[in-house]
Write a protein that holds these residues in place. Sequence first.
Motif, short mmCIF file in Angstrom:
data_model
loop_
_atom_site.label_atom_id
_atom_site.label_comp_id
_atom_site.label_asym_id
_atom_site.label_seq_id
_atom_site.Cartn_x
_atom_site.Cartn_y
_atom_site.Cartn_z
N GLU A 175 53.95 36.73 42.97
CA GLU A 175 52.95 35.90 43.64
C GLU A 175 51.99 36.71 44.52
OE1 GLU A 175 54.70 32.47 45.54
OE2 GLU A 175 56.38 32.51 44.16
N TYR A 176 52.52 37.71 45.22
CA TYR A 176 51.66 38.49 46.10
C TYR A 176 50.66 39.33 45.30
CZ TYR A 176 50.18 41.74 49.74
OH TYR A 176 49.42 42.49 50.62
N ASN A 177 51.15 39.96 44.23
CA ASN A 177 50.27 40.76 43.39
C ASN A 177 49.18 39.90 42.75
OD1 ASN A 177 49.37 43.12 42.13
ND2 ASN A 177 50.63 42.75 40.32
N GLU A 178 49.55 38.69 42.35
CA GLU A 178 48.58 37.76 41.77
C GLU A 178 47.51 37.39 42.79
OE1 GLU A 178 46.79 35.42 38.90
OE2 GLU A 178 48.44 36.86 38.67
N ALA A 179 47.94 37.13 44.03
CA ALA A 179 46.98 36.77 45.09
C ALA A 179 46.04 37.93 45.40
CB ALA A 179 47.74 36.35 46.34
N LEU A 180 46.55 39.17 45.33
CA LEU A 180 45.71 40.34 45.61
C LEU A 180 44.58 40.47 44.58
CD1 LEU A 180 48.23 43.18 46.58
CD2 LEU A 180 46.61 42.05 48.08
N GLN A 181 44.90 40.24 43.33
CA GLN A 181 43.94 40.52 42.26
C GLN A 181 43.04 39.32 41.93
OE1 GLN A 181 45.43 42.74 38.87
NE2 GLN A 181 47.38 43.05 39.92
N GLN A 182 43.33 38.18 42.55
CA GLN A 182 42.60 36.96 42.20
C GLN A 182 41.09 37.12 42.42
OE1 GLN A 182 44.02 33.51 44.22
NE2 GLN A 182 42.80 32.08 43.00
N LYS A 183 40.68 37.72 43.54
CA LYS A 183 39.26 37.83 43.87
C LYS A 183 38.52 38.74 42.90
CE LYS A 183 35.76 36.86 46.45
NZ LYS A 183 35.25 35.48 46.48
#
Length: 749
Positions: free
Chosen positions: A481-489
Motif C-alpha cells: 500500500e505504501y509503495n502504491e501511494a508513493l507512485q500514484q502521483k
Amino acid sequence: MASTPNGSVAFPDDDQLTTTTATATATVKFGTPEALQHVRNLTDVGAMTRLLHECIAYQRGIDLELDNILSQRSDLDKQLSNLHKSAEVLDIVKADSDHMLNNVRSTCDLADQVSGKVRELDLAQSRVNDTLLRIDAIVERGNCIDGVKKALESEDFESAAKFVRTFLEIDARYKDSGSDQREQLFESKRQLEGIVRKRLSASIDQRDHPSIVRFIRLYTPLGLEEEGLQVYLNYLKKVIGMRSRLEFEQLVELMEQSSTTNQSQVNFVACLTNLFKDIVLAIEENDEILRSLCGEDGIAYAIIELQEECDSRGTMILKKYMEYRKLARLTSEINSYKSNMLSGEEEGPDPREIELYLEEILSLTHLGEDYTEYMVSKIRGLSSVDPELGPRATKAFKSGKFSEVVQDITGYYVILEGFFMVENVRKAINIDEHVLDSLTTSMVDDVFYVLQSCCRRSISTSNINSVIAVLSSAVSLLGGEYNEALQQKMREPNLGGKLFLGGVAVQKTGTEIATALNNMDVSCEYALKLRHEIEEQCAEVFPAPADRERIKSCLSELGEMSNSFKKALNVGLEQLVATVTPRIRPVLDNVATISYELSEAEYAENEVNDPWVQRLLHAVETNVAWLQPLMTANNYDSFVHLVIDFIVKRLEVIMMQKRFSQLGGLQLDRDARALVSHFSGMTQRTVRDKFARLTQMATILNLEKVSEILDFWGENSGPMTWRLTPAEVRRVLGLRIDFKPEAISALKL
C-alpha cells in the motif's frame, strides 16, 4: 709370454692377454687367500713384475710399522711396571672397603632396631590419646545428656539443640560404646524435635515470623535440614499465595465495578509486579536461613518451589487480564475484519484502544521477562549447587505454566500489533497532506514513525517470533500500500502538459511532482535507517546466532524495499526529464546549423557573440533550475545529471557530423569548458566525467598535426583516461579539414 712344461715359450692370444692385464692391474690385498690365488693365476711377466714391486712396497710399509711399534717398547715396559706397583695399593684399598662395609651393616641393623622401638612407642602414644579422647567423649556425652534435660526444663531450646548436635558429632565417632547414654539422648532429641515442630506449627498459624525463624534455625543442629527447608518454603509459599490472592480478589472486584469506576484502577501490571516482588524478596531476605539449612542447594530448591507459586498465581493474573480485555474475541474480530475488508461493510476495532492494550501486554511480558532473567541469573550465580538442581530450576522457568500463558498472550500481541500497524499506516496514507516548510508530505514521516514504534515494541518483547512477524508485516506494508501511494502521483497521464501549461512552468504541478519524488527519496533513506536501528537493537536483545540469522533475513527484505523505492525514484526522475528535454531540444537542434570551420575573424566574433552555449544554458535555467527549491538535494542532483546526459549525448552526435578547422577545435573546447563550469554550479556532484568524451574530442581537434595524438595516447596519456575508442579517435581526427586521411590511417593506436 710364459714357458711351457717342455721348456718352450707359448704366446697367449689377444683375449687371454686382455684378461690377464686387467687382472694384474686390479688392487690386491696382500696376506689373504684371495691374494695367493691371484698370484697363482698370473701368466703375464709384466703383471708379475708390477705385483712384485707392489709386494716389496707393502713389505717396506710393514717394516716401518714394526719399527714404530718396537720404538714404543720402553714406554710400555715402564707402564707395565707401574701397574704391578698399583696392584699392591689396590689390595690395601679392598681391605679397607670391606671393613667399612661391615661397619655400615652393623649401623643399619642398629638403626632398624631403634626405629622399631620408636614405632612401638608411637603406637602406644596414639592408643593412649585415643583412650583419653574416648574418656573425654564419655564425659562430654554425659554433660550433653544433663545439658539437654536442663535446657528442656527451662525451654532453652537453642542450648538443647547445641547439646544434641555435640552428642551427634560424638556419636558419629564412637558408636561402639555408651548404648545407655545413646538411648537417653536420642529420647531427649525426639522430645526436642516434637516440641520444635509443635511450636513452629503454632507460630505459622499465628503468623509470628520471628518465632518461625527461631524454630526453623533449630532444624540444622537437630540434623533435620531437608525437613526444615520444606517446612519453611511451605510457609513462604503460604504467605505469598495469601497476599497474591487478596490482591487478585480486589482486582476482580474492581473489574466487576469497572462500568461505574475508572478503568485505570484495574491495574493488572501492579498486581503481577507485587507477586514477583514478593517471590524475589522471599529469596533475598531469607538467603542466610536457606543457606544455613542446605547451603546453595537450599537457594536453588527454594527458587524451584516458589516458582510453582508464580506458575499458579501469575497464570491466574494473565488469564484474568485476557478475559478482562476480551483478547480472544478481539483477535477474532480483527481476523474477520481482514477477511471482509474489501467489502467495506464491517468496521474494525479502534486502533487507539488497541494501542492501550499493546502497552499493557508489553508491560506484563516485560515483567515476566525481567523476573525470569533475574531468577535464572541467580541460579547461574550459585557455584556449588547440585548438578541436577540447576537444569531443573531453569526448566521450571522456561517451560512452566506461566511461560505457556506468556506465549499465548504474545500470540495475541502479534495479531494486535499487526492490526495497529496496518490501520495507522492506512490512516497516514489517507490523511496525507503537504507540510509547510517541508519537501515531503506528512505520509512519509507518519508511516515510518508507526513502523519504527511497532518494531521497537516487538523487539522489547524479547520474543524472536514476535519480532519476525512484525518485521514481515512492516515489509509487506512498505512494498504494498505504501509503495502504491508513493507512485500514484507519477502515474498521471500527460504529465508534461500539466507541468508546462501554455509553455510556462506551473508551480503547483511542479510542487506536487517534486514532492512525490522527494517522498520516494526520503523513503529510501528512512528504510535504510530503520533497518540499521532494528539491527542494532536486535543485536543486544538476541545474542543467539540462529536468531540473528532469522532477523538478518527479514532485514535484507527491508534493504530490498529501499532499492525498490530507489528504482521507482529513478523511473520518476526519468519521466520528469522526459517532460523537460523537449523544451531544450530545439536549442540543441540549432547547434547543428553552427559552423566550426572558423577563420580568425569568425573565431574572434564568436568570442564576443556566443553562437549557442548561452541560449542552451538559458533554456536549462528556465526549465530546470526553478525546481531546485522544491526538490531534495539528492533528487535535484540526479535530475540535473539526467538532463546533462541528454544534452551531452545529443551534442556528441551533432559534433560527429561537423567539420572543424583548428580554430573550430579551440571553439569547441571553449564551449565545453563553459558548459562544465555552468553545470558544476548547478549540482553538488562532479560533472566533468559527463563531459569527458566531448572534452577529449575538443583536445583531438586542437592538435597541430595528426602525429601529436601519440603524445597523449597509450603510455603517454598520464593521469587522463581515454573515453574514446581508437576507432572514434580516428573518426574525430577525420573531422579536421586539414588532416590527411593517409596520415590518420597510418597511426598505430
